[in-house]
Enzyme design. Structure first.
Site, PDB file in Angstrom:
ATOM      1  N   GLU A  18       5.505 101.816  87.207  1.00 37.28           N
ATOM      2  CA  GLU A  18       4.983 101.759  85.844  1.00 37.28           C
ATOM      3  C   GLU A  18       3.618 101.081  85.799  1.00 37.28           C
ATOM      4  OE1 GLU A  18       7.972  99.944  83.412  1.00 37.28           O
ATOM      5  OE2 GLU A  18       9.190 101.771  83.356  1.00 37.28           O
ATOM      6  N   GLU A  31       8.185  91.109  83.514  1.00 36.69           N
ATOM      7  CA  GLU A  31       9.170  92.183  83.370  1.00 36.69           C
ATOM      8  C   GLU A  31      10.494  91.648  82.824  1.00 36.69           C
ATOM      9  OE1 GLU A  31       8.435  95.334  83.819  1.00 36.69           O
ATOM     10  OE2 GLU A  31       6.415  94.897  84.538  1.00 36.69           O
ATOM     11  N   GLU A  71      14.588  98.002  90.522  1.00 39.98           N
ATOM     12  CA  GLU A  71      13.822  97.535  89.357  1.00 39.98           C
ATOM     13  C   GLU A  71      12.409  97.124  89.760  1.00 39.98           C
ATOM     14  OE1 GLU A  71      12.599  97.144  85.822  1.00 39.98           O
ATOM     15  OE2 GLU A  71      14.724  97.620  86.039  1.00 39.98           O
TER      16      GLU A  71
END
Length: 152
Positions: free
Chosen positions: A100, A52, A93
């Site tokens: 996601e 990420e 996050e």
């Protein structure tokens, strides 16, 4: 003597109060459960750092802001707010990245609900970032202005 109460009938598998079926991934208890939780958490950090880019960017920002938050001369409550606002960005996050990943696991095809879920996760990260900026601006901003005035 209390009146006779018949034993309860067994719950059907679709009853929300019935016990869950055996899950082989939830077998450990006590210290082993805690140890496995720590190992899984560290594996999650490793994946987030490796996969990420947004998390890496926010982690780099945290590496700068956390020492600054520890060094700036403010009262303890303000220091906690500064540090918590940075950590909140990382937390949100991580949650957004997990959301996601779960959506991508379900399907990679474009779908309105998938887009909406990802956009909402992104919006949550943006709100956390704005909160962090506001906390630092309100608490550290006046100190920075005072330092610059003293230099001039």
């Amino acid at each position: 003597m209390p009146p006779y109460v018949p034993p309860p009938e067994p719950l059907s598998p679709d009853d929300p109060l019935s016990p869950l079926s055996f899950n082989p991934y939830k077998g450990s208890r006590g210290l082993m459960r805690g140890w496995r939780a720590v190992k899984n958490s560290l594996a999650g950090f490793h994946v987030a750092i490796r996969e990420e880019s947004a998390f890496r960017q926010e982690l780099a920002l945290a590496a700068i802001l956390i020492p600054c938050g520890l060094a700036v001369p403010v009262d303890p409550a303000s220091r906690v707010l500064l540090l918590a606002s940075v950590l909140l960005v990382l937390i949100v996050e991580l949650l957004n990245s997990s959301l996601e990943a779960a959506i991508d696991r379900i399907s990679l095809e474009r779908h309105e609900l998938s887009r909406r879920a990802k956009d909402l996760g992104s919006a949550a990260v943006m709100v956390a970032l704005l909160m962090c900026v506001m906390a630092w601006a309100v608490i550290v901003g006046p100190l920075v202005v005072r330092w610059f005035r003293a230099l001039l």
